[in-house]
Design an enzyme around this catalytic site. Structure first.
Site, PDB file in Angstrom:
ATOM      1  N   THR A   1      13.300   4.385  10.381  1.00 47.20           N
ATOM      2  CA  THR A   1      14.050   3.438  10.549  1.00 47.20           C
ATOM      3  C   THR A   1      13.529   2.314  10.119  1.00 47.20           C
ATOM      4  OG1 THR A   1      14.835   4.531  12.690  1.00 47.20           O
ATOM      5  CG2 THR A   1      15.155   2.127  12.521  1.00 47.20           C
TER       6      THR A   1
ATOM      7  N   GLN B   1       1.153  -9.822  -5.337  1.00 38.46           N
ATOM      8  CA  GLN B   1       0.433 -11.223  -5.330  1.00 38.46           C
ATOM      9  C   GLN B   1       1.420 -12.355  -6.333  1.00 38.46           C
ATOM     10  OE1 GLN B   1      -1.918 -12.552  -3.519  1.00 38.46           O
ATOM     11  NE2 GLN B   1      -2.761 -10.672  -2.919  1.00 38.46           N
TER      12      GLN B   1
ATOM     13  N   CYS C   1     -18.597  -6.825   0.306  1.00 32.52           N
ATOM     14  CA  CYS C   1     -19.935  -7.419  -0.230  1.00 32.52           C
ATOM     15  C   CYS C   1     -20.648  -6.520  -0.926  1.00 32.52           C
ATOM     16  CB  CYS C   1     -20.612  -8.091   1.137  1.00 32.52           C
ATOM     17  SG  CYS C   1     -21.973  -9.121   0.628  1.00 32.52           S
TER      18      CYS C   1
ATOM     19  N   ASN D   1      -5.235  -9.863  -7.332  1.00 33.96           N
ATOM     20  CA  ASN D   1      -5.481 -10.506  -5.688  1.00 33.96           C
ATOM     21  C   ASN D   1      -6.734 -11.227  -5.803  1.00 33.96           C
ATOM     22  OD1 ASN D   1      -5.815  -7.549  -6.191  1.00 33.96           O
ATOM     23  ND2 ASN D   1      -7.011  -7.743  -4.328  1.00 33.96           N
TER      24      ASN D   1
ATOM     25  N   THR E   1       0.827  -1.221  -0.117  1.00 34.21           N
ATOM     26  CA  THR E   1       0.023   0.009  -0.017  1.00 34.21           C
ATOM     27  C   THR E   1       0.939   1.382   0.141  1.00 34.21           C
ATOM     28  OG1 THR E   1      -1.743  -1.113   1.263  1.00 34.21           O
ATOM     29  CG2 THR E   1      -1.681   1.504   1.327  1.00 34.21           C
TER      30      THR E   1
HETATM   31  N1  PLP Z   1      -1.426  -4.736  -3.763  1.00 37.59           N
HETATM   32  C1  PLP Z   1      -1.941  -6.134  -4.036  1.00 37.59           C
HETATM   33  C2  PLP Z   1      -2.108  -6.527  -5.626  1.00 37.59           C
HETATM   34  C3  PLP Z   1      -2.353  -6.695  -2.978  1.00 37.59           C
HETATM   35  O1  PLP Z   1      -2.856  -7.815  -3.019  1.00 37.59           O
HETATM   36  C4  PLP Z   1      -2.354  -6.250  -1.770  1.00 37.59           C
HETATM   37  C5  PLP Z   1      -2.721  -6.687  -0.450  1.00 37.59           C
HETATM   38  O2  PLP Z   1      -3.962  -7.277  -0.295  1.00 37.59           O
HETATM   39  C6  PLP Z   1      -1.690  -4.849  -1.634  1.00 37.59           C
HETATM   40  C7  PLP Z   1      -1.304  -4.127  -2.757  1.00 37.59           C
HETATM   41  C8  PLP Z   1      -1.629  -4.026  -0.224  1.00 37.59           C
HETATM   42  O3  PLP Z   1      -0.548  -4.818   0.460  1.00 37.59           O
HETATM   43  P1  PLP Z   1      -0.179  -4.324   2.024  1.00 37.59           P
HETATM   44  O4  PLP Z   1      -1.092  -5.388   2.623  1.00 37.59           O
HETATM   45  O5  PLP Z   1       1.207  -4.797   1.981  1.00 37.59           O
HETATM   46  O6  PLP Z   1      -0.403  -2.919   2.110  1.00 37.59           O
END
Ligand code: PLP
Length: 376
Positions: free
Chosen positions: A228, A173, A319, A145, A70
């Site tokens: 850090t 993924q 959902c 995902n 993210t």
């Molecule tokens: N991108 C994809 C394709 C993901 O499947 C996910 C997690 O579900 C993320 C980004 C986000 O990753 P994180 O949980 O490390 O923030």
């Protein structure tokens, strides 16, 4: 509990856990500190960087540790918006963190690259549009995902290269489920540890020349990401990653894919109304995204029923019933929200056995009976 939600988080592997425990003992210092305790922690980061660079096929100097994918998706669009004023193009099926970051930094200068009915990002659209337009960035994930459908990232990269457009690939993924080799050719690549048995809250990204950081403050990561570093988390992530690359080199995923495929075949016999999404196209070996029979008014009920039976599965996304929105991935695949509301995602891990898949089939059958009895 039999766990079929590895695309959400794959529990910490034994090797990663041991590596994490070792690291907190061996590398207690701050990697930026000038003494030997600090230097040891810094060396651990360098070793991890070297290993990750080798798997990806890029220079270790281009790798930055992050808190996960993210953050990395936010960093990508922040960077791209700083260096060019053109549009950002991203696949309609990207992770919500990519969509939200693109909107935040590009506003209405965002174009969604459509997906086919099978859930594959449409390369023809991309090739066609690139003839007449120059976006600031093209972003296409490596594997989806929700559906597990593999995306044509290397073909998209080649197209972008031809036109001199930066290409970003969210490989969260893909990494740890398929070999990372070649991903390092992309201008930006993002990944996170908790999808392949590393700890949550740690990840990495490959950055391009002229990179503009999002997090500023200290001089860590060569000034590319202040804060850090999570030394033990990074050490555990690369330990898990090493194990996955070894398993992949031994083609251990092939047998696991055959268990998954047997489950799909048996599920089709047991419940002929089930439709497995993206079935004819290549998908991650661990994932089954299925439109379930309309035996429940909301797929959450399936999750709850299977949970009672001792199985952790997922809806893949929020959902559609009530206030929640339908999955943007299924919408991009042309599915009606009512259909999207029947999706369940079963995602296995490296430890999932043939017996787990068989037990899941029995549980799905029982859940179906219980839910049908409730509705009728
Ligand atoms: N991108 C994809 C394709 C993901 O499947 C996910 C997690 O579900 C993320 C980004 C986000 O990753 P994180 O949980 O490390 O923030």
């Amino acid at each position: 509990m039999r766990y079929f939600d590895h695309n959400a988080t794959s529990p910490l592997s034994t090797i990663a856990r041991q590596a994490w425990l070792d690291a907190i003992e061996r590398f207690p210092g701050n990697p930026s500190s000038p003494h030997r305790v600090g230097a040891r922690a810094d060396n651990a980061l360098n070793d991890a960087r070297q290993a990750a660079a080798q798997w990806l096929g890029c220079s270790p100097l281009d790798l930055v540790w992050t808190s996960g994918a993210t953050e990395a998706n936010n960093v990508v669009f922040h960077h791209a918006a700083q260096v060019a004023e053109a549009e950002a193009w991203l696949s309609a099926i990207e992770h919500p963190s990519a969509h939200a970051a693109a909107r935040k930094y590009f506003g209405d200068r965002v174009q969604l690259i459509p997906a086919t009915a099978d859930g594959v990002t449409d390369l023809n659209w991309l090739a066609d549009r690139l003839k007449a337009h120059r976006p600031a960035l093209v972003a296409i994930m490596a594997a989806n995902n929700e559906t597990g459908v593999l995306q044509p990232w290397s073909e998209a990269l080649a197209l972008c290269r031809e036109h001199g457009i930066p290409f970003a690939c969210d490989a969260a993924q893909w990494i740890g489920k398929l070999p990372a080799a070649g991903l390092g050719e992309c201008d930006l690549v993002m990944g996170c540890a908790h999808k392949f048995g590393g700890p949550q809250g740690v990840g990495f990204m490959k950055i391009p020349d002229g990179f503009r950081p999002l997090l500023v403050g200290g001089p860590q990561e060569d000034g590319h990401r202040a804060g850090t570093e999570n030394v033990a988390g990074i050490h555990a992530m690369t330990a898990a990653w090493a194990e996955r690359e070894r398993q992949l080199a031994d083609s251990e995923q092939e047998l696991r894919q055959s268990w998954r495929d047997q489950f799909i075949a048996d599920l089709g016999k047991a419940l002929p109304e089930v439709e497995v999404l993206g079935n004819p196209v290549p998908r991650l070996w661990n994932t089954v995204a299925a439109l379930m029979p309309a035996s429940a008014d909301c797929r959450r009920r399936w999750v709850v029923q299977l949970d009672k039976l001792g199985f952790a599965v997922s809806t893949g996304s929020a959902c559609a019933s009530g206030k929640e929105k339908p999955s943007h991935v299924l919408t991009a695949m042309g599915r009606h929200p009512r259909e999207a509301d029947r999706m369940l995602r079963f995602s296995a891990g490296w430890e999932t056995s043939a017996d787990d898949w068989r037990a899941l089939l029995d549980a799905v059958r029982s859940a179906h009976d219980a839910l049908s009895a409730r509705v009728s």
